[in-house]
Design an enzyme around this catalytic site. Structure first.
Site, mmCIF file in Angstrom:
data_model
loop_
_atom_site.group_PDB
_atom_site.id
_atom_site.type_symbol
_atom_site.label_atom_id
_atom_site.label_comp_id
_atom_site.label_asym_id
_atom_site.label_seq_id
_atom_site.Cartn_x
_atom_site.Cartn_y
_atom_site.Cartn_z
ATOM 1 N N HIS A 198 -58.919 -44.648 11.842
ATOM 2 C CA HIS A 198 -58.953 -46.069 11.480
ATOM 3 C C HIS A 198 -57.531 -46.616 11.407
ATOM 4 C CE1 HIS A 198 -63.098 -45.182 10.283
ATOM 5 N NE2 HIS A 198 -63.300 -46.454 10.479
ATOM 6 N N LYS A 213 -56.526 -49.218 6.152
ATOM 7 C CA LYS A 213 -57.733 -48.756 5.471
ATOM 8 C C LYS A 213 -57.385 -48.008 4.186
ATOM 9 C CE LYS A 213 -62.139 -46.414 6.213
ATOM 10 N NZ LYS A 213 -62.890 -47.538 5.622
#
Ligand SMILES: NC(=O)C1=CN([C@@H]2O[C@H](COP(=O)(O)OP(=O)(O)OC[C@H]3O[C@@H](n4cnc5c(N)ncnc54)[C@H](O)[C@@H]3O)[C@@H](O)[C@H]2O)C=CC1
Ligand SMILES: O=C(O)C1=N[C@H](C(=O)O)C[C@H](O)C1
Length: 261
Positions: free
Chosen positions: A149, A153
């Site tokens: 990600h 995040k």
């Protein structure tokens, strides 16, 4: 008839995507948005009420579905407030604790609540087929998961990876509390047969990649889902809002029920 929606965190990566899609579709009416005061600049151009507390908006939006992709403590607060006014709520936030998950299940007895760590059809198709793949390959195949990600995040591993690990462990009769390995370092010895590794990579602007590995004798099978756009997740959440609008309270709904498991 268009579905009235309230978007939480309207300046966020997901909140802004949801707001944009809801505004451009005649299937939805943007009843209002909620955002932290320090981030609300510019939201007045949406032409709908802008509040900093969901409780200030709900009384004037009877029946509107709240859509919340924020942070665990915020989403639980949204669900508590929605339960007081009877508004349905769709939550995509991940990183909830076991207690927070349990509280959602309790609140779902009183109002329609939909929660999914991944609103994409692709990932939920994986959730459906991975147990069959695991059963066909069998216990000779070691299972590991990686997820990638963007560097913003805050939680790890991703809620999607947690869910994929859960369905794989359950398929093999395992419990993740007993077999999960979230990182390896040092002289740790051979990998136990009864182990499921889940590893998070963070970097750049990756929207969300998940790969499940089945490492077997002389071969491996890799199944990967790559999200190209947050619109994929937002469309899934808006589809959930439409689906939820005709559901009664009683259980915590998720993509499995929406897709007709
Ligand atoms: N289920 C799914 O398909 C997906 C889930 N997510 C999850 O959604 C969550 C949010 O992700 P992003 O949008 O990337 O985060 P983000 O940080 O870009 O957005 C969160 C927004 O919530 C706002 N916010 C924080 N406290 C608030 C409050 N008290 N009231 C109103 N707004 C508040 C923030 O100001 C921010 O604008 C994460 O848990 C992420 O894992 C993200 C993408 C897809
Ligand atoms: O934070 C994100 O961006 C995402 N979070 C979700 C998760 O934690 O699984 C879903 C998606 O992968 C994007």
């Amino acid at each position: 008839m268009s579905i009235p929606v309230i978007i939480m965190g309207a300046k966020g990566r997901m909140g802004s995507t949801l707001t944009h899609l809801a505004m451009e579709s005649d299937q939805f009416t943007l009843s209002g948005v909620v955002e932290r005061a320090e981030y609300s600049k510019g939201l007045e151009t949406l032409g709908c009420p802008v509040k900093h507390d969901l409780a200030e908006l709900l009384p004037s939006c009877p029946g509107a579905t709240v859509i919340d992709f924020t942070a665990p403590e915020v989403s639980l607060d949204s669900a508590r407030k929605a339960s007081k006014t009877g508004n349905p709520i769709v939550i995509g936030t991940t990183g909830l604790s076991a207690d927070q998950q349990s509280e959602l299940e309790t609140l779902a007895r009183d109002i329609p609540i939909f929660w999914s760590p991944n609103m994409s059809i692709g990932v939920n198709a994986l959730v459906r087929v991975l147990p069959m793949l695991e059963r066909i390959l069998g216990e000779a195949y070691d299972m590991e998961i990686t997820e990638i990600h963007h560097h913003h995040k805050k939680d790890a591993p991703s809620g999607t990876a947690v869910k994929l690990a859960q369905v794989l462990a359950e398929s093999r009769g395992w419990k993740m509390d007993e077999v999960g390995n979230y990182g390896r370092q040092g002289i740790i010895g051979a990998r136990p047969e009864k182990e499921l590794g889940v590893h998070a990579l963070r970097g750049g602007d990756v929207v969300g990649d998940h790969t499940v590995y089945f490492f077997g004798p002389g071969e491996r099978v890799e199944v990967t889902h790559r999200a190209h756009s947050r619109e994929n997740f937002a469309r899934g959440a808006l589809r959930a809002a439409t689906w939820l609008s005709s559901r009664k309270p009683g259980r915590l709904y998720s993509m499995g029920q929406l897709l007709g498991e």
